[in-house]
Scaffold this active site. Structure first.
Site, PDB file in Angstrom:
ATOM      1  N   LYS A 249       0.837  -1.203   0.000  1.00 27.51           N
ATOM      2  CA  LYS A 249       0.000   0.000   0.000  1.00 27.51           C
ATOM      3  C   LYS A 249       0.868   1.248   0.000  1.00 27.51           C
ATOM      4  O   LYS A 249       0.630   2.191  -0.763  1.00 27.51           O
ATOM      5  CB  LYS A 249      -0.923  -0.003   1.235  1.00 27.51           C
ATOM      6  CG  LYS A 249      -2.090  -0.959   1.114  1.00 27.51           C
ATOM      7  CD  LYS A 249      -2.826  -1.154   2.439  1.00 27.51           C
ATOM      8  CE  LYS A 249      -3.868  -2.259   2.286  1.00 27.51           C
ATOM      9  NZ  LYS A 249      -4.444  -2.718   3.560  1.00 27.51           N
TER      10      LYS A 249
ATOM     11  N   GLN B 248      -4.833  -1.349   9.564  1.00 31.11           N
ATOM     12  CA  GLN B 248      -4.781  -2.709   9.010  1.00 31.11           C
ATOM     13  C   GLN B 248      -5.377  -3.708   9.993  1.00 31.11           C
ATOM     14  O   GLN B 248      -5.074  -3.682  11.186  1.00 31.11           O
ATOM     15  CB  GLN B 248      -3.313  -3.060   8.693  1.00 31.11           C
ATOM     16  CG  GLN B 248      -3.114  -4.393   8.008  1.00 31.11           C
ATOM     17  CD  GLN B 248      -3.677  -4.442   6.587  1.00 31.11           C
ATOM     18  OE1 GLN B 248      -3.776  -3.420   5.902  1.00 31.11           O
ATOM     19  NE2 GLN B 248      -4.043  -5.625   6.145  1.00 31.11           N
TER      20      GLN B 248
ATOM     21  N   ASP C 278     -11.277   2.872   4.118  1.00 32.13           N
ATOM     22  CA  ASP C 278     -11.698   1.469   4.089  1.00 32.13           C
ATOM     23  C   ASP C 278     -13.218   1.348   3.972  1.00 32.13           C
ATOM     24  O   ASP C 278     -13.724   0.280   3.631  1.00 32.13           O
ATOM     25  CB  ASP C 278     -11.285   0.767   5.397  1.00 32.13           C
ATOM     26  CG  ASP C 278     -10.088  -0.151   5.232  1.00 32.13           C
ATOM     27  OD1 ASP C 278      -9.883  -0.666   4.120  1.00 32.13           O
ATOM     28  OD2 ASP C 278      -9.382  -0.354   6.238  1.00 32.13           O
TER      29      ASP C 278
HETATM   30  N1  GUN Z   1      -7.065  -6.810   6.265  1.00 33.38           N
HETATM   31  C1  GUN Z   1      -7.446  -7.600   5.229  1.00 33.38           C
HETATM   32  N2  GUN Z   1      -8.158  -6.875   4.328  1.00 33.38           N
HETATM   33  C2  GUN Z   1      -8.219  -5.621   4.804  1.00 33.38           C
HETATM   34  C3  GUN Z   1      -8.797  -4.422   4.314  1.00 33.38           C
HETATM   35  O1  GUN Z   1      -9.421  -4.370   3.250  1.00 33.38           O
HETATM   36  N3  GUN Z   1      -8.629  -3.333   5.093  1.00 33.38           N
HETATM   37  C4  GUN Z   1      -7.970  -3.386   6.279  1.00 33.38           C
HETATM   38  N4  GUN Z   1      -7.877  -2.270   6.985  1.00 33.38           N
HETATM   39  N5  GUN Z   1      -7.400  -4.466   6.753  1.00 33.38           N
HETATM   40  C5  GUN Z   1      -7.535  -5.586   6.023  1.00 33.38           C
END
Ligand code: GUN
Length: 307
Positions: free
Chosen positions: A59, A103, A126
Site C-alpha cells: 500500500k 490494518q 476502508d
Molecule cells: N485486512 C485484510 N483486508 C483488509 C482491508 O481491506 N482493510 C484493512 N484495513 N485491513 C484488512
C-alpha cells in the site's frame, strides 16, 4: 457429438488496476496543481503479522508511486488501545492526511470496533465506519470498501449495464459480502447473499448471472455450480500446498481463489483469475478513495475514475 463450450474470457484485474492507479495519479496531480492539495494516506499497523506487513508495504509503495503522501505508522504488538486511539485522533486532526487505514486484524487485546469507530468517517478510506456503512445502505455519497468497489468496477467494465441480472454473493462478511450486496442492489441487480447455513448452495449458484465468491475457502465453488456464460468474480486469496509433492513437502505453497478455476473456466463466460484478478483492485481503489476524500476535503468534485 459433444456440445462445444468456449472457455471463459479472463477479466484482467491487474491491468485494470494499473490503469486506475495511473488515472488516480493524474487526477491527484491536477488536484495539487489547481488547489494545492496533495492527497495523503496514513496506514496504521499494529504487530508483526507477516501477511499484514506485506499488504501494508505494498500500500505504501503504490501510494508513493501515485505521487501521494504516504505515512506508515508501525506500532508494537503490545500497543494499548489508548495509545492507538490517540494516534487516530492526531491523524483525524491532521489536515495533510485525507485517508486513514488501520490494518486488520488488530491484536486480540484491542477492541477493533472501537478503533474503526474512532476514525473520522470522511477519512475512512476502508469504508468500515458505521456512518459509511449506513451511507452505502441508503445510497448517500460516502466511502465504499475497496475490495467490493474494485469488483463492481470490473463487473461494469466487463458487462456494462448490470440491471436485472441475478447476482449471488457467497460470503456475508462486513468487508466484502455485505457491501458487495449493497453495491449490486444499487446497480439494480437481484441480489442473494449466501453463507455457511445456505441450503442447496450449488443450485443457488447456478441461478447466478454474476457469481461473487468471497468465503475464504480454497476452490470451494466448483465448475458445475456455475451457469454457462456467467460472470465469476473470485475474491479469495488462499495459500495451499504446492501441486508438486516434493515442493509441498518442502513447505512451498501456491495461491488459489475460492473458485476451482480450472473447472470454472470451462463453463463461465468471464472470470477473474487468482492471482491477478480482484487482488490488485483493492489497493487501486484505496488510492481512488484517498483521492476522493482529498477532493471532498478541498471542496472539489472528484473526477470520475471508475468504469
Ligand atoms: N485486512 C485484510 N483486508 C483488509 C482491508 O481491506 N482493510 C484493512 N484495513 N485491513 C484488512
Amino acid at each position: 457429438m459433444t456440445a462445444e463450450t468456449a472457455r471463459a474470457t479472463l477479466i484482467d484485474g491487474k491491468a485494470y488496476a494499473a490503469a486506475l492507479v495511473d488515472r488516480v495519479a493524474a487526477a491527484s496531480a491536477r488536484l495539487e496543481t489547481a488547489h494545492g492539495v496533495k492527497p495523503g494516506l496514513a496506514v496504521v499497523i499494529v504487530g508483526e503479522d507477516p501477511a499484514s506487513q506485506i499488504y501494508v508495504r505494498n500500500k505504501g509503495e503504490t501510494t508513493q508511486r501515485a505521487g501521494m503522501r504516504s505515512d506508515t505508522h508501525r506500532l508494537a504488538d503490545s500497543t494499548n488501545q489508548e495509545d492507538l486511539l490517540a494516534l487516530i485522533a492526531a491523524l483525524n486532526a491532521d489536515a495533510g492526511i485525507h485517508g486513514i487505514l488501520v490494518q486488520l486484524p488488530l491484536p486480540a487485546h484491542i477492541d477493533s470496533a472501537a478503533v474503526l469507530g474512532a476514525i473520522d468517517p470522511d477519512k475512512d478510506v476502508d469504508g468500515f465506519h458505521v456512518v459509511n456503512v449506513g451511507r452505502l445502505a441508503v445510497g448517500l455519497p460516502g466511502l465504499v470498501p475497496c475490495t467490493p468497489l474494485g469488483c463492481l468496477m470490473l463487473l461494469k467494465d466487463a458487462l456494462g449495464d448490470l440491471s436485472g441480472l441475478n447476482a449471488v454473493i457467497v460470503g456475508r462478511s462486513n468487508i466484502v459480502g455485505k457491501p458487495m450486496a449493497q453495491l449490486l442492489l444499487g446497480e439494480s441487480c437481484t441480489v442473494t447473499v449466501a453463507h455457511s447455513r445456505t441450503r442447496d448452495l450449488p443450485d443457488l449458484c447456478r441461478t447466478a448471472d454474476i457469481l461473487v465468491a468471497a468465503v475464504g475457502r480454497p476452490e470451494m465453488v466448483r465448475g458445475d455450480w456455475i451457469k454457462p456464460g456467467a460472470t465469476v468474480i473470485d475474491v479469495g486469496i488462499n495459500r495451499v500446498p504446492s501441486r508438486d509433492t516434493v515442493k509441498a513437502l518442502e513447505g512451498k505453497t501456491r495461491v488459489v481463489g475460492d473458485v476451482a478455476f480450472d473447472e470454472a473456466i470451462e463453463v463461465a463466460g468471464r472470470i477473474t483469475p487468482v492471482p491477478g484478478g480482484v487482488g490488485p483492485m483493492t489497493i487501486a481503489c484505496l488510492l481512488a478513495n484517498t483521492y476522493t476524500a482529498a477532493c471532498r476535503a478541498a471542496g472539489v468534485t472528484p473526477e470520475e475514475l471508475g468504469a
